[in-house]
Design an enzyme around this catalytic site. Structure first.
Site, mmCIF file in Angstrom:
data_model
loop_
_atom_site.group_PDB
_atom_site.id
_atom_site.type_symbol
_atom_site.label_atom_id
_atom_site.label_comp_id
_atom_site.label_asym_id
_atom_site.label_seq_id
_atom_site.Cartn_x
_atom_site.Cartn_y
_atom_site.Cartn_z
ATOM 1 N N CYS A 75 45.208 37.158 45.588
ATOM 2 C CA CYS A 75 45.790 35.823 45.733
ATOM 3 C C CYS A 75 44.841 34.920 46.523
ATOM 4 O O CYS A 75 44.399 35.285 47.619
ATOM 5 C CB CYS A 75 47.135 35.904 46.439
ATOM 6 S SG CYS A 75 47.851 34.284 46.829
ATOM 7 N N CYS A 78 46.495 33.803 50.133
ATOM 8 C CA CYS A 78 46.854 34.757 51.170
ATOM 9 C C CYS A 78 45.760 34.746 52.240
ATOM 10 O O CYS A 78 44.637 34.291 51.984
ATOM 11 C CB CYS A 78 46.975 36.161 50.573
ATOM 12 S SG CYS A 78 48.531 36.486 49.707
ATOM 13 N N HIS A 137 52.947 36.559 50.686
ATOM 14 C CA HIS A 137 52.705 36.297 49.267
ATOM 15 C C HIS A 137 54.002 36.118 48.487
ATOM 16 O O HIS A 137 54.032 35.415 47.476
ATOM 17 C CB HIS A 137 51.900 37.448 48.665
ATOM 18 C CG HIS A 137 51.563 37.242 47.223
ATOM 19 N ND1 HIS A 137 50.656 36.300 46.789
ATOM 20 C CD2 HIS A 137 52.041 37.858 46.098
ATOM 21 C CE1 HIS A 137 50.559 36.344 45.465
ATOM 22 N NE2 HIS A 137 51.394 37.272 45.024
ATOM 23 N N ASN A 177 56.256 22.675 43.053
ATOM 24 C CA ASN A 177 56.758 23.256 41.823
ATOM 25 C C ASN A 177 57.129 24.697 42.132
ATOM 26 O O ASN A 177 56.303 25.455 42.641
ATOM 27 C CB ASN A 177 55.688 23.251 40.726
ATOM 28 C CG ASN A 177 55.238 21.844 40.368
ATOM 29 O OD1 ASN A 177 56.026 20.900 40.379
ATOM 30 N ND2 ASN A 177 53.966 21.689 40.038
ATOM 31 N N HIS A 188 52.481 32.648 45.205
ATOM 32 C CA HIS A 188 52.528 32.483 46.661
ATOM 33 C C HIS A 188 53.230 31.160 46.986
ATOM 34 O O HIS A 188 52.897 30.130 46.415
ATOM 35 C CB HIS A 188 51.098 32.467 47.207
ATOM 36 C CG HIS A 188 51.022 32.579 48.690
ATOM 37 N ND1 HIS A 188 50.370 33.612 49.329
ATOM 38 C CD2 HIS A 188 51.494 31.786 49.676
ATOM 39 C CE1 HIS A 188 50.452 33.444 50.639
ATOM 40 N NE2 HIS A 188 51.134 32.334 50.873
ATOM 41 N N HIS A 190 53.929 27.730 47.940
ATOM 42 C CA HIS A 190 53.016 26.638 48.267
ATOM 43 C C HIS A 190 53.461 25.361 47.575
ATOM 44 O O HIS A 190 54.282 25.368 46.659
ATOM 45 C CB HIS A 190 51.584 26.974 47.830
ATOM 46 C CG HIS A 190 51.371 26.919 46.341
ATOM 47 N ND1 HIS A 190 51.852 27.878 45.479
ATOM 48 C CD2 HIS A 190 50.737 26.001 45.557
ATOM 49 C CE1 HIS A 190 51.525 27.572 44.234
ATOM 50 N NE2 HIS A 190 50.855 26.433 44.249
ATOM 51 N N GLN A 192 51.864 21.005 46.885
ATOM 52 C CA GLN A 192 50.649 20.223 46.701
ATOM 53 C C GLN A 192 50.859 18.798 47.210
ATOM 54 O O GLN A 192 51.996 18.360 47.397
ATOM 55 C CB GLN A 192 50.244 20.193 45.221
ATOM 56 C CG GLN A 192 49.978 21.552 44.618
ATOM 57 C CD GLN A 192 49.612 21.479 43.155
ATOM 58 O OE1 GLN A 192 48.572 20.948 42.784
ATOM 59 N NE2 GLN A 192 50.468 22.011 42.306
#
Length: 385
Positions: A75, A78, A137, A177, A188, A190, A192
């Site tokens: 990943c 990570c 993760h 998203n 993972h 997250h 944006q």
């Protein structure tokens, strides 16, 4: 208070650590060096002007090679290990923001053409950043602690302020998203942030409507503020009400699941919230995500979109920060697809009623670990006249 530390990756991209209040993790462990020896960053893609719609379209063919569903031990967001030199060189972190290695916009900055016509193409100026919510993760935002949620909000606010000050930026858009059905290519947890060199089409429509309403009332009331007041007075679509924020399913919701979270005070963006407002937002936002996930036996895919006022002298005075949390999930085993009417005409047809969705969100059993952040809104029977 959240502590902030920054470093530079081996290709020159900026990376910023945001540490939970009282736990300066990245500083305590040191900011290790990115040892990957990445090649220099390439030139930006391009934006092309669509004369039919008066809109800019980004062309980013270089993103075809971006990371797609890597195995967990590889990943890219990570913490770095001996077997995985990731985008984040520290062995541990709380929240991290870094420039996207495969950006739709940027890394160059500047203004787009002022008077475009058919055939106009321009460098895709702007900036795209990734926000890693946790070093873990697996999981999702709804499983974060309230302290970690508060750190993410601080990161959103700090980056909004910093990106808004960059040359040529006209709009800053934090979003998340969640779920493969939305198109997520990294599992993972997250989000944006996009910093556009133009006002995006949706923000332009919302901004123009808000400005017309604002001007008609000589600046005495905003459109979003008026809608919030109307929804609170009606009560049928309210989900919860706090001291500083309220959430409701909008009267004309487009999506099967749609919630708007609105501050009671008009502010243009997350950077303008005060400490008390950010504290409440950290718990209210978690509550909404937990409610959405509790509706069905499996996690619900969603888009969490922060609508912030554009950096435009005409649109910004009437702008009003709000969150639009949406999902195409219309049943446990069904999704709403944007087909002919929605995709071609932009004319939405909703498969649920906003009132029934609000009632379900009010009554759903939130996990016991969640502390109710606000007073639940009245049921329809107890709605205010």
């Amino acid at each position: 208070m959240t502590s902030i530390s920054s470093t530079t990756l081996s290709d020159g991209r900026e990376l910023i650590y945001f540490d939970d209040a009282g736990f300066p993790k990245s500083r305590a462990k040191g900011l290790t060096t990115d040892r990957r020896g990445l090649p220099p960053r390439g030139e930006p893609g391009e934006v092309r002007y669509d004369a039919l719609t008066d809109e800019w379209v980004a062309v980013a063919a270089h993103r075809q090679t971006r990371t797609h569903l890597p195995p967990a031990d590889q990943c890219p967001i990570c913490p770095t290990t001996a077997g995985n030199f990731s985008e984040i060189p520290a062995p541990d972190y709380d929240v991290v923001v870094f420039e996207n290695r495969f950006p739709s916009l940027g890394p160059a900055l500047g203004a787009v053409a002022a008077n475009p016509a058919w055939g106009t193409k321009w460098p895709a100026f702007g900036r795209c950043e990734v926000v890693a919510f946790t070093p873990s993760h697996t999981g999702s935002f709804s499983e974060l602690s309230e302290a970690r949620s508060r750190t993410v909000i601080e990161a959103w606010a700090q980056r909004t302020e910093a990106l808004s000050a960059l040359p040529g930026i006209k709009q800053v858009f934090p979003f998340e998203n969640r779920g493969a059905d939305i198109g997520v290519t990294l599992h993972h947890p997250h989000g944006q942030i996009y910093a556009y060199p133009y006002v995006s089409p949706r923000a332009g429509v919302l901004g123009a409507a808000a400005r017309r309403f604002y001007d008609a009332r000589d600046g005495r009331e905003t459109l979003t503020g008026s809608l919030l007041r109307s929804e609170r007075e009606d009560g049928n679509r309210m989900v919860l009400e706090g001291e500083n924020f309220s959430a409701y399913v909008p009267f004309a919701a487009r999506w099967p699941l749609e919630i708007h979270l609105v501050p009671h005070r008009q502010v243009p963006d997350l950077a303008a919230l005060n400490g008390e407002e950010k504290d409440e937002l950290a718990s209210v936002y978690l509550d909404l995500l937990k409610r959405m996930d509790a509706l069905y036996p499996t996690p619900t895919p969603y888009i969490s979109a922060w609508h912030q006022a554009p950096l435009d002298d005409l649109l910004r005075p009437a702008g009003y920060l709000h969150l639009q949390l949406t999902s195409p999930r219309r049943a446990a085993d069904k999704l709403k697809y944007l087909a002919g009417s929605e995709a071609a005409m932009g004319a939405f047809i909703n498969d649920t009623t906003p009132e029934s969705v609000a009632e379900r969100l009010r009554s759903v059993a939130v996990p016991a670990s969640a502390t109710p952040p606000a007073v639940l809104a009245a049921t329809p029977e107890g709605a205010r006249a």
